[in-house]
Design a protein around this motif. Structure first.
Motif, PDB file in Angstrom:
ATOM      1  N   ILE A   1      83.652  59.642  85.978  1.00  0.00           N
ATOM      2  CA  ILE A   1      84.463  59.283  84.875  1.00  0.00           C
ATOM      3  C   ILE A   1      84.950  60.553  84.352  1.00  0.00           C
ATOM      4  N   ILE A   2      86.456  60.820  84.791  1.00  0.00           N
ATOM      5  CA  ILE A   2      86.935  62.207  84.006  1.00  0.00           C
ATOM      6  C   ILE A   2      87.415  61.776  82.613  1.00  0.00           C
ATOM      7  N   THR A   3      87.965  60.625  82.339  1.00  0.00           N
ATOM      8  CA  THR A   3      88.563  60.340  80.809  1.00  0.00           C
ATOM      9  C   THR A   3      88.754  58.895  80.632  1.00  0.00           C
ATOM     10  N   VAL A   4      88.977  58.602  79.602  1.00  0.00           N
ATOM     11  CA  VAL A   4      89.173  57.066  79.190  1.00  0.00           C
ATOM     12  C   VAL A   4      90.462  57.106  78.318  1.00  0.00           C
ATOM     13  N   VAL A   5      91.692  56.509  79.023  1.00  0.00           N
ATOM     14  CA  VAL A   5      92.946  56.667  78.279  1.00  0.00           C
ATOM     15  C   VAL A   5      93.311  55.075  77.868  1.00  0.00           C
ATOM     16  N   GLU A   6      93.424  54.861  76.509  1.00  0.00           N
ATOM     17  CA  GLU A   6      93.639  53.541  75.849  1.00  0.00           C
ATOM     18  C   GLU A   6      92.721  52.345  76.858  1.00  0.00           C
ATOM     19  N   GLY A   7      91.543  52.768  76.751  1.00  0.00           N
ATOM     20  CA  GLY A   7      90.527  51.889  77.278  1.00  0.00           C
ATOM     21  C   GLY A   7      90.407  51.697  78.640  1.00  0.00           C
ATOM     22  N   ARG A   8      91.271  52.477  79.452  1.00  0.00           N
ATOM     23  CA  ARG A   8      91.107  52.473  80.841  1.00  0.00           C
ATOM     24  C   ARG A   8      90.494  53.601  81.314  1.00  0.00           C
ATOM     25  N   ILE A   9      89.424  53.460  82.276  1.00  0.00           N
ATOM     26  CA  ILE A   9      88.766  54.357  82.764  1.00  0.00           C
ATOM     27  C   ILE A   9      89.509  55.203  83.877  1.00  0.00           C
ATOM     28  N   ILE A  10      89.727  56.413  83.657  1.00  0.00           N
ATOM     29  CA  ILE A  10      90.195  57.538  84.930  1.00  0.00           C
ATOM     30  C   ILE A  10      89.046  58.008  85.720  1.00  0.00           C
ATOM     31  N   ASP A  11      88.809  57.682  86.985  1.00  0.00           N
ATOM     32  CA  ASP A  11      87.739  58.106  87.739  1.00  0.00           C
ATOM     33  C   ASP A  11      88.372  59.435  88.554  1.00  0.00           C
ATOM     34  N   ILE A  12      87.529  60.096  89.157  1.00  0.00           N
ATOM     35  CA  ILE A  12      88.077  61.162  90.311  1.00  0.00           C
ATOM     36  C   ILE A  12      88.638  60.374  91.191  1.00  0.00           C
ATOM     37  N   GLU A  13      89.624  60.983  92.019  1.00  0.00           N
ATOM     38  CA  GLU A  13      90.102  60.272  93.240  1.00  0.00           C
ATOM     39  C   GLU A  13      89.203  59.985  94.277  1.00  0.00           C
ATOM     40  N   VAL A  14      89.608  59.227  95.032  1.00  0.00           N
ATOM     41  CA  VAL A  14      88.574  58.832  96.161  1.00  0.00           C
ATOM     42  C   VAL A  14      88.336  59.918  97.017  1.00  0.00           C
ATOM     43  N   ARG A  15      89.659  60.707  97.363  1.00  0.00           N
ATOM     44  CA  ARG A  15      89.672  61.800  98.453  1.00  0.00           C
ATOM     45  C   ARG A  15      88.888  63.078  97.788  1.00  0.00           C
ATOM     46  N   ASP A  16      88.955  63.030  96.444  1.00  0.00           N
ATOM     47  CA  ASP A  16      88.264  64.235  95.771  1.00  0.00           C
ATOM     48  C   ASP A  16      86.691  63.947  95.878  1.00  0.00           C
ATOM     49  N   PHE A  17      86.287  62.633  95.607  1.00  0.00           N
ATOM     50  CA  PHE A  17      84.813  62.187  96.000  1.00  0.00           C
ATOM     51  C   PHE A  17      84.463  62.418  97.244  1.00  0.00           C
ATOM     52  N   TRP A  18      85.047  62.315  98.254  1.00  0.00           N
ATOM     53  CA  TRP A  18      84.605  62.278  99.558  1.00  0.00           C
ATOM     54  C   TRP A  18      84.814  63.836  99.983  1.00  0.00           C
ATOM     55  N   ASN A  19      85.575  64.752  99.360  1.00  0.00           N
ATOM     56  CA  ASN A  19      85.748  66.119  99.384  1.00  0.00           C
ATOM     57  C   ASN A  19      84.482  66.804  99.062  1.00  0.00           C
ATOM     58  N   ILE A  20      83.744  66.191  97.867  1.00  0.00           N
ATOM     59  CA  ILE A  20      82.421  66.538  97.596  1.00  0.00           C
ATOM     60  C   ILE A  20      81.472  66.249  98.444  1.00  0.00           C
ATOM     61  N   ILE A  21      81.486  64.744  98.845  1.00  0.00           N
ATOM     62  CA  ILE A  21      80.432  64.538  99.731  1.00  0.00           C
ATOM     63  C   ILE A  21      79.998  65.071 100.921  1.00  0.00           C
ATOM     64  N   VAL A  22      81.117  65.348 101.698  1.00  0.00           N
ATOM     65  CA  VAL A  22      81.118  66.101 102.897  1.00  0.00           C
ATOM     66  C   VAL A  22      80.656  67.675 102.693  1.00  0.00           C
ATOM     67  N   ARG A  23      80.237  68.158 101.419  1.00  0.00           N
ATOM     68  CA  ARG A  23      79.818  69.491 101.549  1.00  0.00           C
ATOM     69  C   ARG A  23      78.451  69.509 101.479  1.00  0.00           C
ATOM     70  N   THR A  24      77.588  68.292 101.524  1.00  0.00           N
ATOM     71  CA  THR A  24      76.108  68.135 101.875  1.00  0.00           C
ATOM     72  C   THR A  24      75.722  68.113 103.212  1.00  0.00           C
ATOM     73  N   GLY A  25      75.022  69.053 103.497  1.00  0.00           N
ATOM     74  CA  GLY A  25      74.410  69.118 104.990  1.00  0.00           C
ATOM     75  C   GLY A  25      75.381  69.471 105.881  1.00  0.00           C
ATOM     76  N   ARG A  26      76.192  70.486 105.502  1.00  0.00           N
ATOM     77  CA  ARG A  26      77.388  70.752 106.349  1.00  0.00           C
ATOM     78  C   ARG A  26      76.943  72.033 107.418  1.00  0.00           C
ATOM     79  N   ALA A  27      77.328  71.726 108.740  1.00  0.00           N
ATOM     80  CA  ALA A  27      77.000  72.313 109.983  1.00  0.00           C
ATOM     81  C   ALA A  27      76.994  73.773 109.499  1.00  0.00           C
ATOM     82  N   GLY A  28      76.067  74.655 110.187  1.00  0.00           N
ATOM     83  CA  GLY A  28      75.963  76.031 109.680  1.00  0.00           C
ATOM     84  C   GLY A  28      75.514  76.601 108.610  1.00  0.00           C
TER      85      GLY A  28
END
Length: 213
Positions: A141-168
């Motif tokens: 959760i990045i922030t909450v605006v007027e009761g609406r939760i703002i999460d990180i973008e799906v693409r940003d989430f997976w950009n972080i995920i793929v950095r785990t166990g990277r080749a090399g």
């Protein structure tokens, strides 16, 4: 929020970081800077309690004030800052508004192995190539605006995920998504739903696809 046994989410992420660090470099992802404080403080408290009961603590959590990152953190934040305290015990803190000297020295100490655990915001996904064996998703959760939760973008989430166990860097990685609330569960389901993952359109991908076809 707490688990049924009274353990906070930050304490759970901290305990996971201690355990998983035995297998290699461990990243704890936090969507907000204040979460790096919560997890970092919880990790310091966890280590303190382990010392109190005489439990064996991994050597990479031994207090060491000779690290370059500690030197710059002490200069910028003073000895009482959670950033400085964490760095003295081998725990890196990384976010965009850190002074340049502190941020760069944290990166160098993590890559060189002087830090085994790194607690970071989305800056980790912005072109940084770190050796990461284990990834703990603490918050999205990045922030909450007027009761609406703002999460990180799906693409940003997976950009972080793929950095785990990277080749090399590592041959494989382990990812743990810390679910404490119904909101966490919803986020987990959103990020792991393949229908929400954007397709790749890079030239390299298209060439590989054409060869495969």
């Amino acid at each position: 929020k707490t688990y049924p046994n009274g353990t906070t989410k930050a304490q759970t992420s901290a305990a996971l970081a201690v355990r998983l660090s035995e297998d290699g470099n461990t990243l704890v992802f936090c969507a907000q800077v204040r979460d790096t404080d919560r997890v970092g403080t919880a990790l310091l408290n966890t280590l303190a309690k382990l010392r109190e009961v005489g439990s064996e603590i991994p050597g990479w959590f031994t207090r060491n004030t000779n690290r370059e990152s500690y030197f710059y953190a002490l200069k910028w934040f003073g000895a009482n800052s959670y950033i400085t305290q964490c760095l003295s015990y081998g725990i890196g803190i990384h976010f965009g508004d850190l002074p340049e000297a502190v941020r760069r020295s944290v990166e160098e100490d993590f890559v060189s192995g002087n830090l085994r655990v790194l607690i970071s915001t989305n800056t980790i996904g912005q072109g940084l190539n770190f050796p990461i064996k284990n990834l703990i998703i603490h918050s999205t959760i990045i922030t909450v605006v007027e009761g609406r939760i703002i999460d990180i973008e799906v693409r940003d989430f997976w950009n972080i995920i793929v950095r785990t166990g990277r080749a090399g860097k590592e041959t494989e990685g382990q990812i743990v998504f810390n679910i404490n609330t119904y909101t966490d569960q919803q986020a987990f389901e959103k990020y792991t739903d393949k229908n929400n993952i954007l397709p790749a359109y890079s030239i390299f991908f298209n060439v590989l696809k054409a060869l495969a076809d």
